[in-house]
Write a protein that holds these residues in place. Structure first.
Motif, PDB file in Angstrom:
ATOM      1  N   PRO A  68      40.234  37.755  51.251  1.00 29.17           N
ATOM      2  CA  PRO A  68      39.865  36.773  50.222  1.00 29.17           C
ATOM      3  C   PRO A  68      39.242  35.530  50.840  1.00 29.17           C
ATOM      4  O   PRO A  68      39.798  34.945  51.767  1.00 29.17           O
ATOM      5  CB  PRO A  68      41.200  36.452  49.536  1.00 29.17           C
ATOM      6  CG  PRO A  68      42.261  36.898  50.470  1.00 29.17           C
ATOM      7  CD  PRO A  68      41.684  37.957  51.345  1.00 29.17           C
ATOM      8  N   VAL A  69      38.074  35.145  50.328  1.00 31.72           N
ATOM      9  CA  VAL A  69      37.371  33.977  50.866  1.00 31.72           C
ATOM     10  C   VAL A  69      37.140  32.905  49.804  1.00 31.72           C
ATOM     11  O   VAL A  69      36.780  31.775  50.124  1.00 31.72           O
ATOM     12  CB  VAL A  69      36.028  34.373  51.498  1.00 31.72           C
ATOM     13  CG1 VAL A  69      36.252  35.201  52.752  1.00 31.72           C
ATOM     14  CG2 VAL A  69      35.141  35.122  50.500  1.00 31.72           C
ATOM     15  N   TYR A  70      37.350  33.252  48.532  1.00 32.48           N
ATOM     16  CA  TYR A  70      37.167  32.263  47.469  1.00 32.48           C
ATOM     17  C   TYR A  70      37.894  32.758  46.225  1.00 32.48           C
ATOM     18  O   TYR A  70      37.917  33.951  45.930  1.00 32.48           O
ATOM     19  CB  TYR A  70      35.685  32.064  47.138  1.00 32.48           C
ATOM     20  CG  TYR A  70      35.431  31.077  46.015  1.00 32.48           C
ATOM     21  CD1 TYR A  70      35.578  29.703  46.226  1.00 32.48           C
ATOM     22  CD2 TYR A  70      35.064  31.516  44.742  1.00 32.48           C
ATOM     23  CE1 TYR A  70      35.357  28.793  45.197  1.00 32.48           C
ATOM     24  CE2 TYR A  70      34.839  30.615  43.713  1.00 32.48           C
ATOM     25  CZ  TYR A  70      34.990  29.254  43.946  1.00 32.48           C
ATOM     26  OH  TYR A  70      34.788  28.358  42.926  1.00 32.48           O
ATOM     27  N   VAL A  71      38.512  31.813  45.507  1.00 32.46           N
ATOM     28  CA  VAL A  71      39.186  32.121  44.247  1.00 32.46           C
ATOM     29  C   VAL A  71      38.545  31.292  43.148  1.00 32.46           C
ATOM     30  O   VAL A  71      38.436  30.064  43.274  1.00 32.46           O
ATOM     31  CB  VAL A  71      40.701  31.843  44.335  1.00 32.46           C
ATOM     32  CG1 VAL A  71      41.360  32.054  42.978  1.00 32.46           C
ATOM     33  CG2 VAL A  71      41.353  32.734  45.385  1.00 32.46           C
ATOM     34  N   ASP A  72      38.119  31.935  42.086  1.00 36.89           N
ATOM     35  CA  ASP A  72      37.482  31.256  40.955  1.00 36.89           C
ATOM     36  C   ASP A  72      38.508  30.345  40.270  1.00 36.89           C
ATOM     37  O   ASP A  72      39.533  30.835  39.780  1.00 36.89           O
ATOM     38  CB  ASP A  72      36.963  32.302  39.965  1.00 36.89           C
ATOM     39  CG  ASP A  72      36.264  31.687  38.762  1.00 36.89           C
ATOM     40  OD1 ASP A  72      36.172  30.444  38.681  1.00 36.89           O
ATOM     41  OD2 ASP A  72      35.822  32.461  37.889  1.00 36.89           O
ATOM     42  N   PRO A  73      38.268  29.039  40.207  1.00 32.47           N
ATOM     43  CA  PRO A  73      39.226  28.127  39.556  1.00 32.47           C
ATOM     44  C   PRO A  73      39.437  28.420  38.075  1.00 32.47           C
ATOM     45  O   PRO A  73      40.429  27.966  37.497  1.00 32.47           O
ATOM     46  CB  PRO A  73      38.577  26.741  39.747  1.00 32.47           C
ATOM     47  CG  PRO A  73      37.667  26.899  40.907  1.00 32.47           C
ATOM     48  CD  PRO A  73      37.142  28.307  40.806  1.00 32.47           C
ATOM     49  N   ASP A  74      38.512  29.170  37.453  1.00 30.14           N
ATOM     50  CA  ASP A  74      38.645  29.526  36.042  1.00 30.14           C
ATOM     51  C   ASP A  74      39.149  30.957  35.862  1.00 30.14           C
ATOM     52  O   ASP A  74      39.195  31.449  34.721  1.00 30.14           O
ATOM     53  CB  ASP A  74      37.297  29.371  35.328  1.00 30.14           C
ATOM     54  CG  ASP A  74      36.883  27.917  35.182  1.00 30.14           C
ATOM     55  OD1 ASP A  74      37.772  27.071  34.977  1.00 30.14           O
ATOM     56  OD2 ASP A  74      35.681  27.625  35.290  1.00 30.14           O
ATOM     57  N   GLY A  75      39.520  31.629  36.943  1.00 30.87           N
ATOM     58  CA  GLY A  75      39.933  33.026  36.857  1.00 30.87           C
ATOM     59  C   GLY A  75      41.417  33.208  36.605  1.00 30.87           C
ATOM     60  O   GLY A  75      42.197  32.252  36.563  1.00 30.87           O
ATOM     61  N   ILE A  76      41.813  34.473  36.453  1.00 32.85           N
ATOM     62  CA  ILE A  76      43.211  34.809  36.188  1.00 32.85           C
ATOM     63  C   ILE A  76      44.115  34.309  37.306  1.00 32.85           C
ATOM     64  O   ILE A  76      45.174  33.723  37.057  1.00 32.85           O
ATOM     65  CB  ILE A  76      43.373  36.337  36.020  1.00 32.85           C
ATOM     66  CG1 ILE A  76      42.615  36.830  34.791  1.00 32.85           C
ATOM     67  CG2 ILE A  76      44.843  36.721  35.912  1.00 32.85           C
ATOM     68  CD1 ILE A  76      42.606  38.345  34.651  1.00 32.85           C
ATOM     69  N   PHE A  77      43.703  34.539  38.543  1.00 34.99           N
ATOM     70  CA  PHE A  77      44.535  34.174  39.689  1.00 34.99           C
ATOM     71  C   PHE A  77      44.843  32.685  39.687  1.00 34.99           C
ATOM     72  O   PHE A  77      45.973  32.267  39.976  1.00 34.99           O
ATOM     73  CB  PHE A  77      43.831  34.566  40.990  1.00 34.99           C
ATOM     74  CG  PHE A  77      44.729  34.572  42.196  1.00 34.99           C
ATOM     75  CD1 PHE A  77      45.210  35.762  42.701  1.00 34.99           C
ATOM     76  CD2 PHE A  77      45.091  33.401  42.836  1.00 34.99           C
ATOM     77  CE1 PHE A  77      46.042  35.782  43.823  1.00 34.99           C
ATOM     78  CE2 PHE A  77      45.913  33.398  43.943  1.00 34.99           C
ATOM     79  CZ  PHE A  77      46.390  34.594  44.436  1.00 34.99           C
ATOM     80  N   ALA A  78      43.861  31.866  39.351  1.00 35.73           N
ATOM     81  CA  ALA A  78      44.028  30.416  39.434  1.00 35.73           C
ATOM     82  C   ALA A  78      44.782  29.837  38.254  1.00 35.73           C
ATOM     83  O   ALA A  78      45.572  28.891  38.422  1.00 35.73           O
ATOM     84  CB  ALA A  78      42.659  29.743  39.537  1.00 35.73           C
ATOM     85  N   LEU A  79      44.574  30.371  37.067  1.00 38.37           N
ATOM     86  CA  LEU A  79      45.072  29.704  35.865  1.00 38.37           C
ATOM     87  C   LEU A  79      46.271  30.365  35.204  1.00 38.37           C
ATOM     88  O   LEU A  79      47.048  29.692  34.531  1.00 38.37           O
ATOM     89  CB  LEU A  79      43.942  29.585  34.828  1.00 38.37           C
ATOM     90  CG  LEU A  79      42.766  28.692  35.220  1.00 38.37           C
ATOM     91  CD1 LEU A  79      41.743  28.653  34.082  1.00 38.37           C
ATOM     92  CD2 LEU A  79      43.231  27.280  35.558  1.00 38.37           C
ATOM     93  N   ALA A  80      46.435  31.669  35.374  1.00 34.48           N
ATOM     94  CA  ALA A  80      47.508  32.362  34.653  1.00 34.48           C
ATOM     95  C   ALA A  80      48.868  32.118  35.302  1.00 34.48           C
ATOM     96  O   ALA A  80      48.968  31.883  36.505  1.00 34.48           O
ATOM     97  CB  ALA A  80      47.219  33.861  34.606  1.00 34.48           C
ATOM     98  N   SER A  81      49.909  32.177  34.491  1.00 34.12           N
ATOM     99  CA  SER A  81      51.271  32.127  35.030  1.00 34.12           C
ATOM    100  C   SER A  81      51.549  33.424  35.777  1.00 34.12           C
ATOM    101  O   SER A  81      50.851  34.434  35.594  1.00 34.12           O
ATOM    102  CB  SER A  81      52.283  31.961  33.896  1.00 34.12           C
ATOM    103  OG  SER A  81      52.292  33.116  33.074  1.00 34.12           O
ATOM    104  N   GLU A  82      52.577  33.418  36.607  1.00 31.72           N
ATOM    105  CA  GLU A  82      52.884  34.629  37.364  1.00 31.72           C
ATOM    106  C   GLU A  82      53.251  35.779  36.433  1.00 31.72           C
ATOM    107  O   GLU A  82      52.889  36.931  36.686  1.00 31.72           O
ATOM    108  CB  GLU A  82      54.014  34.373  38.363  1.00 31.72           C
ATOM    109  CG  GLU A  82      54.292  35.572  39.243  1.00 31.72           C
ATOM    110  CD  GLU A  82      55.129  35.238  40.461  1.00 31.72           C
ATOM    111  OE1 GLU A  82      56.276  35.724  40.524  1.00 31.72           O
ATOM    112  OE2 GLU A  82      54.646  34.506  41.338  1.00 31.72           O
TER     113      GLU A  82
END
Length: 252
Positions: A68-82
């Motif tokens: 992984p080199v970048y995570v979209d701040p608007d994506g599931i990984f960044a915004l969703a709860s665990e």
């Protein structure tokens, strides 16, 4: 109530509520380290091809070696709860395996549990400018501080404890405490209830537009500390008070 200044703008607040990832700590570093830990479980469950499908779905950009080199701040990984991430992962497992939901959900929960256990806060966390000094300054002025995060309680407390800052937090609020997570107003309403203050007396400090949307929905003050120009523009559109970093929040 005390008066605060950020640049040319002043506001009054009785307490502060802070987001965690991206605000107190650099978001990309943390997300990438957590994604690496989850990769171990995901590739063990299926294969490397499934990891690529999962990463694409969750907004995680990979290099040629699958790192992984970048995570979209608007994506599931960044915004969703665990819990929401576990649901999404289980659904993806069912889609790829054509198996039953119970087995997929149990497998997803185990992957996330192991990643939480093996993630090294020392490696993953890099403080953003102004942290933890902002918490010390507010505590010295007698101003209560809370944390409202989409992360788990255990990891949130461990993260701040690593920098000797957990003792400055009077209340911790996570998705487990409310019916609806960000950007719904539930977290701020609960913080107001626990503090014995109206929601309008709270300053919600965050790095994301969802924090500002939550502040607006609750009638609280939104203070944005964005990491990118794109996020700054989104926060401006929501009427947030913008600071370059946490040190810019002045107590008058």
């Amino acid at each position: 109530m005390r008066t605060f200044r950020v640049g040319s703008r002043c506001f009054e607040a009785g307490a502060f509520v802070f987001d965690k990832d991206g605000l107190l700590f650099e978001s990309q570093r943390f997300w990438q380290e957590l994604a690496r830990e989850r990769r171990i479980g995901l590739t063990g469950l299926e294969d490397d091809a499934f990891w690529h499908v999962w990463a694409d779905c969750f907004g995680v950009t990979l290099d040629g070696g699958g790192e992984p080199v970048y995570v979209d701040p608007d994506g599931i990984f960044a915004l969703a709860s665990e819990s929401a991430e576990i649901d999404a992962t289980a659904a993806l497992i069912v889609q790829q395996r054509h198996g039953c939901w119970d087995d997929a959900y149990a497998a997803a929960r185990e992957i996330f549990r192991r990643a939480d256990e093996t993630l090294s806060p020392e490696r993953a966390l890099r403080p953003r400018p102004g942290f933890p000094d902002i918490l010390r300054r507010l505590a010295a002025a007698g101003i209560p501080c809370c944390v409202a995060t989409s992360d788990t309680l255990e990891r949130a407390q461990r993260s701040l404890a690593l920098f000797g800052a957990d003792g400055f937090i009077s209340h911790w609020i996570t998705p487990a405490d409310v019916a609806h997570g960000k950007p719904a107003p539930d977290m701020l309403r609960l913080a107001a209830e626990r503090l014995g203050l109206p929601a309008g007396a709270l300053a919600m400090v965050g790095d994301s537009h969802v924090d500002m949307e939550m502040a607006n929905a609750a009638g609280s003050i939104g203070v944005g500390v964005p990491e990118t120009d794109k996020m700054r523009r989104r926060m401006e559109a929501l009427g947030a008070i913008l600071a370059d970093d946490l040190s810019r929040i002045e107590i008058l």
